[in-house]
Design a protein around this motif. Structure first.
Motif, mmCIF file in Angstrom:
data_model
loop_
_atom_site.group_PDB
_atom_site.id
_atom_site.type_symbol
_atom_site.label_atom_id
_atom_site.label_comp_id
_atom_site.label_asym_id
_atom_site.label_seq_id
_atom_site.Cartn_x
_atom_site.Cartn_y
_atom_site.Cartn_z
ATOM 1 N N PHE A 288 0.773 -0.994 0.025
ATOM 2 C CA PHE A 288 0.006 -0.040 0.046
ATOM 3 C C PHE A 288 1.007 1.083 0.086
ATOM 4 O O PHE A 288 1.244 1.909 -0.951
ATOM 5 C CB PHE A 288 -0.972 0.106 1.233
ATOM 6 N N GLU A 289 1.411 1.638 1.167
ATOM 7 C CA GLU A 289 2.450 2.704 1.347
ATOM 8 C C GLU A 289 3.502 1.934 2.247
ATOM 9 O O GLU A 289 3.236 1.156 2.972
ATOM 10 C CB GLU A 289 2.063 3.955 2.059
ATOM 11 N N GLY A 290 4.711 2.094 1.762
ATOM 12 C CA GLY A 290 5.960 1.626 2.554
ATOM 13 C C GLY A 290 7.257 1.886 2.206
ATOM 14 O O GLY A 290 7.438 2.377 0.763
ATOM 15 N N GLY A 291 8.282 1.659 2.858
ATOM 16 C CA GLY A 291 9.377 1.874 2.463
ATOM 17 C C GLY A 291 10.586 1.223 3.428
ATOM 18 O O GLY A 291 10.269 0.650 4.393
ATOM 19 N N ALA A 292 11.906 1.250 2.967
ATOM 20 C CA ALA A 292 12.797 0.478 3.717
ATOM 21 C C ALA A 292 14.091 1.175 3.657
ATOM 22 O O ALA A 292 14.420 1.668 2.578
ATOM 23 C CB ALA A 292 12.945 -0.955 3.562
ATOM 24 N N ILE A 293 15.106 1.355 4.682
ATOM 25 C CA ILE A 293 16.306 1.555 4.880
ATOM 26 C C ILE A 293 16.975 0.405 4.884
ATOM 27 O O ILE A 293 16.660 -0.352 5.615
ATOM 28 C CB ILE A 293 16.856 2.629 5.779
ATOM 29 N N VAL A 294 18.208 -0.062 3.928
ATOM 30 C CA VAL A 294 18.800 -1.222 3.960
ATOM 31 C C VAL A 294 20.249 -0.711 4.064
ATOM 32 O O VAL A 294 20.522 0.011 3.432
ATOM 33 C CB VAL A 294 18.326 -2.254 2.736
ATOM 34 N N THR A 295 21.046 -1.600 4.915
ATOM 35 C CA THR A 295 22.284 -1.273 5.042
ATOM 36 C C THR A 295 22.921 -2.336 6.028
ATOM 37 O O THR A 295 22.464 -3.390 6.548
ATOM 38 C CB THR A 295 22.425 0.029 5.931
ATOM 39 N N ASP A 296 24.372 -2.548 5.545
ATOM 40 C CA ASP A 296 25.182 -3.388 6.668
ATOM 41 C C ASP A 296 25.881 -2.634 7.682
ATOM 42 O O ASP A 296 26.612 -3.106 8.523
ATOM 43 C CB ASP A 296 26.437 -3.869 5.570
ATOM 44 N N ASP A 297 25.545 -1.276 8.210
ATOM 45 C CA ASP A 297 26.016 -0.517 8.936
ATOM 46 C C ASP A 297 25.032 -0.859 10.250
ATOM 47 O O ASP A 297 23.879 -0.282 10.430
ATOM 48 C CB ASP A 297 26.034 0.906 8.787
ATOM 49 N N ASP A 298 25.581 -1.582 11.256
ATOM 50 C CA ASP A 298 24.982 -2.160 12.503
ATOM 51 C C ASP A 298 24.510 -0.705 13.133
ATOM 52 O O ASP A 298 23.167 -0.600 13.707
ATOM 53 C CB ASP A 298 25.682 -2.975 13.481
ATOM 54 N N ALA A 299 25.430 0.123 13.369
ATOM 55 C CA ALA A 299 25.191 1.411 14.238
ATOM 56 C C ALA A 299 23.703 2.144 13.790
ATOM 57 O O ALA A 299 23.114 2.862 14.241
ATOM 58 C CB ALA A 299 26.346 2.060 14.500
ATOM 59 N N LEU A 300 24.224 2.402 12.384
ATOM 60 C CA LEU A 300 22.952 3.252 11.528
ATOM 61 C C LEU A 300 21.708 2.522 11.643
ATOM 62 O O LEU A 300 20.803 3.186 11.959
ATOM 63 C CB LEU A 300 23.706 3.373 9.870
ATOM 64 N N ALA A 301 21.549 1.408 11.458
ATOM 65 C CA ALA A 301 20.455 0.542 11.578
ATOM 66 C C ALA A 301 19.800 0.804 12.963
ATOM 67 O O ALA A 301 18.494 0.899 12.963
ATOM 68 C CB ALA A 301 20.546 -0.981 11.075
ATOM 69 N N GLU A 302 20.554 0.760 13.958
ATOM 70 C CA GLU A 302 20.145 0.943 15.545
ATOM 71 C C GLU A 302 19.401 2.106 15.613
ATOM 72 O O GLU A 302 18.204 2.499 15.910
ATOM 73 C CB GLU A 302 21.183 0.435 16.242
ATOM 74 N N ARG A 303 20.281 3.152 14.680
ATOM 75 C CA ARG A 303 19.798 4.674 15.036
ATOM 76 C C ARG A 303 18.452 4.688 14.137
ATOM 77 O O ARG A 303 17.430 5.478 14.886
ATOM 78 C CB ARG A 303 20.603 5.713 14.643
ATOM 79 N N MET A 304 18.325 4.153 12.988
ATOM 80 C CA MET A 304 17.188 4.349 12.124
ATOM 81 C C MET A 304 15.934 3.757 12.895
ATOM 82 O O MET A 304 14.775 4.016 12.966
ATOM 83 C CB MET A 304 17.409 3.741 10.879
ATOM 84 N N ARG A 305 16.229 2.433 13.560
ATOM 85 C CA ARG A 305 15.205 1.787 14.323
ATOM 86 C C ARG A 305 14.382 2.374 15.367
ATOM 87 O O ARG A 305 13.532 2.618 15.586
ATOM 88 C CB ARG A 305 15.422 0.356 14.782
ATOM 89 N N ALA A 306 15.529 3.333 16.057
ATOM 90 C CA ALA A 306 15.049 4.381 17.137
ATOM 91 C C ALA A 306 14.380 5.456 16.578
ATOM 92 O O ALA A 306 13.298 5.706 17.031
ATOM 93 C CB ALA A 306 16.229 4.642 17.983
ATOM 94 N N VAL A 307 14.790 5.905 15.443
ATOM 95 C CA VAL A 307 14.186 7.151 14.892
ATOM 96 C C VAL A 307 12.913 6.864 14.419
ATOM 97 O O VAL A 307 11.903 7.619 14.696
ATOM 98 C CB VAL A 307 15.052 7.773 13.721
ATOM 99 N N ARG A 308 12.511 5.696 13.936
ATOM 100 C CA ARG A 308 11.194 5.422 13.381
ATOM 101 C C ARG A 308 10.041 5.200 14.601
ATOM 102 O O ARG A 308 8.961 5.221 14.339
ATOM 103 C CB ARG A 308 11.124 4.120 12.385
#
Ligand code: T4K
Length: 406
Positions: free
Chosen positions: A209-229
């Motif tokens: 429907f609506e959706g998106g994703a950030i994909v990365t191999d950077d563990d710290a970036l992924a953790e920050r993005m999970r928090a921000v969302r």
């Protein structure tokens, strides 16, 4: 079968289709499977906030993209905003991010929305991809990041852009909104630069429907993005970042999973459509399918052509009008360069000739599982008749618009 101008629906002929043939018709997959998943969510009484369907969707997208992390989000525009706002981008108001001229406005808006300035770069005249040579000339002390866009699923010159970013200390992100399932050589799109962004909008090859994703191999970036969302909540429930609400809900994940189940078949169907369009359109003057480099895999979600007015005898916009009258809802993707969008047109005299030429010529034709061989023959036939009578179509249209204006 149409023979002459008088057969075209724009001039009173019968439309080629009784129902619209659209670009962007959603790839929904197996409806029963979707409803099963929806029932599962309803039975679980878990509808949002990192539910089991969301996690399953993330795992499958990460595997497909060949990366450690997929952070699913409510759409790709917010995903780009989150990357631009990330501490590693480190931008202050007025700092710059280099973006290509040929993309959907979301790419530039994500930069502008965070108070940074999109600096618009021209593209390769054939592929429409960001020109790395010009990227280098646009770097200033205020540049913080580069965003490459894998337009129509074509891989950017990722290695060259990675080198430029690295040697200038810049972040590199890829807007891979249209590029799920595509590769650079044999490597899936998803793991290049610091992070890539997919869109799962209703019109994309995989839709939630609506959706998106950030994909990365950077563990710290992924953790920050999970928090921000999730309002900035980090591990242990403590707020460590300015956050927002950008979560993907379970209904969206159910649709995303079901659409993803169909991806392999969709790509096979799209590829066959692409080849048939190429064969049908061959020899029509001024009409050229965009060719995708054979060393990379494309998902063929977008069936792009260019219309060269001088050779075709009519402008892309008029061909678009002809097709729409036939109930063929083609789309002029993209018809405005980012440097021409009012909020970013700081230097009105600035010309980016390659992007501007493409913006005046590109047309997306209907494709996808709902479009079959007969449809493609009928659509190509309408294009053939319009171009064969290009000058007459143009003058009839001019005469008619002049009548209306008087
Ligand atoms: N970066 C890039 C490079 C992008 O292409 C996009 C989105 C983004 C970033 C941002 O991603 P998101 O934030 O959206 O996740 C459509 C989409 O709305 C947009 O997501 C997409 N790119 C763009 C290329 O296409 P419009 O303005 O053309 O949408 P619209 O409403 O005119 O619909 C297009 C066609 O799809 C029409 O023929 C109707 C058909 N359609 C549409 C919907 C929503 C359907 O048949 N069913 C539907 O449910 O932007």
């Amino acid at each position: 079968m149409k023979h002459g101008t008088q057969d075209l629906a724009l001039f009173g002929g019968t439309p080629a289709f009784v129902e619209d043939r659209r670009v962007g018709r959603p790839n929904q997959g197996d409806r029963r499977r979707f409803l099963d998943r929806m029932n599962q969510a309803l039975d679980n009484e878990w509808l949002s906030n990192m539910g089991p369907l969301m996690h399953e969707f993330e795992d499958r997208v990460a595997e497909l993209a060949g990366v450690r992390h997929c952070v699913s989000l409510c759409n790709a525009t917010v995903a780009l905003q989150m990357l631009i706002g990330d501490e590693a981008t480190g931008g202050a108001p007025g700092d710059e991010v280099i973006v290509p001229a040929l993309t959907f406005p979301a790419t530039a808006h994500a930069v502008g929305w965070r108070g940074l300035r999109p600096v618009v770069c021209d593209v390769d005249p054939v592929t429409g991809l960001i020109d790395p040579e010009q990227v280098e000339t646009l770097i200033t002390p205020r540049t913080r990041a580069i965003i490459g866009v894998h337009v129509w699923g074509q891989a950017c010159d990722v290695r060259r852009l990675e080198k430029i970013a690295e040697s200038n200390g810049l972040r590199l992100y890829f807007d891979a909104a249209p590029a799920l399932g595509c590769t650079h050589n044999d490597t899936p799109i998803g793991g290049f630069g610091n992070a890539e962004v997919f869109s799962f909008h209703a019109t994309k090859i995989v839709n939630s429907f609506e959706g998106g994703a950030i994909v990365t191999d950077d563990d710290a970036l992924a953790e920050r993005m999970r928090a921000v969302r999730n309002f900035g909540f980090g591990p242990g429930g403590r707020v460590g970042h300015i956050g927002t609400n950008a979560k993907l809900n379970e209904a969206a994940a159910a649709m995303g999973l079901t659409s993803l189940d169909a991806l392999a078949d969709t790509m096979i169907h799209n590829r066959a459509n692409y080849e048939l369009y190429r064969a049908e359109l061959a020899g029509i003057p001024g009409v050229r399918p965009v060719e995708y480099a054979s060393q990379h895999r494309n998902n063929h979600h977008y069936m792009m052509i260019t219309v060269d007015e001088a050779a075709a005898g009519l402008h892309r916009d008029l061909l678009l009008g002809v097709l729409r009258a036939e109930r063929i809802l083609a789309q002029p993707y993209f018809s405005q360069g980012m440097h021409q969008l009012q909020p970013y047109a700081e230097d009105p005299g600035r010309s980016l000739p390659h992007a501007e030429e493409l913006c005046g010529q590109l047309l997306a034709l209907p494709t996808g599982p709902a479009v079959g061989a007969d449809d493609i023959k009928t659509i190509s036939d309408a294009i053939r008749v319009a171009v064969a009578n290009g000058p007459e179509v143009t003058s009839l249209h001019r005469a008619r618009t002049a009548d209306v204006d008087e």
